[in-house]
Design an enzyme around this catalytic site. Structure first.
Site, PDB file in Angstrom:
ATOM      1  N   HIS A 102       0.709  -1.152  -0.094  1.00  0.00           N
ATOM      2  CA  HIS A 102       0.047  -0.019   0.124  1.00  0.00           C
ATOM      3  C   HIS A 102       0.821   1.325   0.169  1.00  0.00           C
ATOM      4  CE1 HIS A 102       0.639  -1.244   3.938  1.00  0.00           C
ATOM      5  NE2 HIS A 102       0.648   0.007   4.527  1.00  0.00           N
ATOM      6  N   HIS A 104       0.740   5.152   1.157  1.00  0.00           N
ATOM      7  CA  HIS A 104       0.165   6.236   2.001  1.00  0.00           C
ATOM      8  C   HIS A 104       0.176   7.428   1.271  1.00  0.00           C
ATOM      9  CE1 HIS A 104       0.386   3.996   5.991  1.00  0.00           C
ATOM     10  NE2 HIS A 104       1.219   3.305   5.229  1.00  0.00           N
TER      11      HIS A 104
HETATM   12  P1  AMP Z   1       1.601   0.090   7.348  1.00  0.00           P
HETATM   13  O1  AMP Z   1       1.927   0.327   8.925  1.00  0.00           O
HETATM   14  O2  AMP Z   1       2.647   0.975   6.525  1.00  0.00           O
HETATM   15  O3  AMP Z   1       1.474  -1.338   7.055  1.00  0.00           O
HETATM   16  O4  AMP Z   1       0.279   0.810   7.162  1.00  0.00           O
HETATM   17  C1  AMP Z   1      -0.903   0.140   7.544  1.00  0.00           C
HETATM   18  C2  AMP Z   1      -1.906   1.241   7.642  1.00  0.00           C
HETATM   19  O5  AMP Z   1      -3.237   0.829   7.485  1.00  0.00           O
HETATM   20  C3  AMP Z   1      -1.859   2.014   8.867  1.00  0.00           C
HETATM   21  O6  AMP Z   1      -1.937   3.392   8.525  1.00  0.00           O
HETATM   22  C4  AMP Z   1      -3.184   1.823   9.568  1.00  0.00           C
HETATM   23  O7  AMP Z   1      -3.597   3.146  10.404  1.00  0.00           O
HETATM   24  C5  AMP Z   1      -4.007   1.107   8.522  1.00  0.00           C
HETATM   25  N1  AMP Z   1      -5.196   0.548   8.618  1.00  0.00           N
HETATM   26  C6  AMP Z   1      -4.949  -0.563   9.709  1.00  0.00           C
HETATM   27  N2  AMP Z   1      -6.326  -1.258   9.618  1.00  0.00           N
HETATM   28  C7  AMP Z   1      -7.086  -0.591   8.471  1.00  0.00           C
HETATM   29  C8  AMP Z   1      -8.414  -0.674   7.985  1.00  0.00           C
HETATM   30  N3  AMP Z   1      -9.263  -1.298   8.668  1.00  0.00           N
HETATM   31  N4  AMP Z   1      -8.798   0.557   7.414  1.00  0.00           N
HETATM   32  C9  AMP Z   1      -8.028   1.454   6.807  1.00  0.00           C
HETATM   33  N5  AMP Z   1      -6.784   1.474   7.173  1.00  0.00           N
HETATM   34  C10 AMP Z   1      -6.179   0.525   8.136  1.00  0.00           C
END
Ligand code: AMP
Length: 140
Positions: A102, A104
């Protein structure tokens, strides 16, 4: 590490978990980060079951970066941001917490501090309103 088909983004893609979606095409999905570091924090993911940038098919990466560009432009407009920060974490050591590739998208402006990564759940009504703002900007 094998791709975990039960990670939260895989569940969102299968419709088994909710998301405040802002954009979807054949290859990608974009939705609001549920624990935003700044208002407007949006994520873009490929639909392909890909853990990180290293395991990604370059063609899939290409398909993913297109909506990163267009959604980032919409987020910038919707949140009247001076700048946009893109972040993409690979591996737990880099801070990755969801093991589905993903990007950001983080609107930034001078004086607006970012909250800590993946800590505080946002108000859902606010996320819905933010998603609507991004969708409107995408449609303009
Ligand atoms: P990373 O730490 O780069 O893997 O980012 C994962 C991101 O996913 C974090 O910013 C979380 O806040 C976000 N996240 C986790 N669960 C969800 C969800 N159900 N819907 C949207 N974002 C999420």
């Amino acid at each position: 590490m094998a791709y975990d088909v039960d990670n939260i983004f895989a569940k969102i893609l299968r419709g088994e978990a909710p998301a405040f979606k802002v954009y979807e095409d054949e290859f990608s999905l974009a939705f609001m980060d549920v624990m935003p570091q700044v208002p407007g924090h949006t994520l873009v993911i490929p639909k392909d079951p890909t853990e990180d940038v290293f395991s990604a098919d370059p063609v899939i990466l290409g398909h993913t970066i297109n909506p990163v560009q267009s959604v980032a432009a919409a987020v910038k407009k919707a949140f009247d941001a001076r700048g946009i920060m893109l972040a993409q974490l690979n591996g737990a050591a880099a801070g990755q917490t969801v093991f589905h590739l993903h990007f950001h998208i983080l609107p930034r402006s001078e004086g607006l501090e970012m909250l800590l990564h993946a800590r505080a759940m946002a108000d859902f009504a606010e996320l819905e309103a933010h998603a609507q703002r991004v969708k409107s900007a995408l449609g303009e």
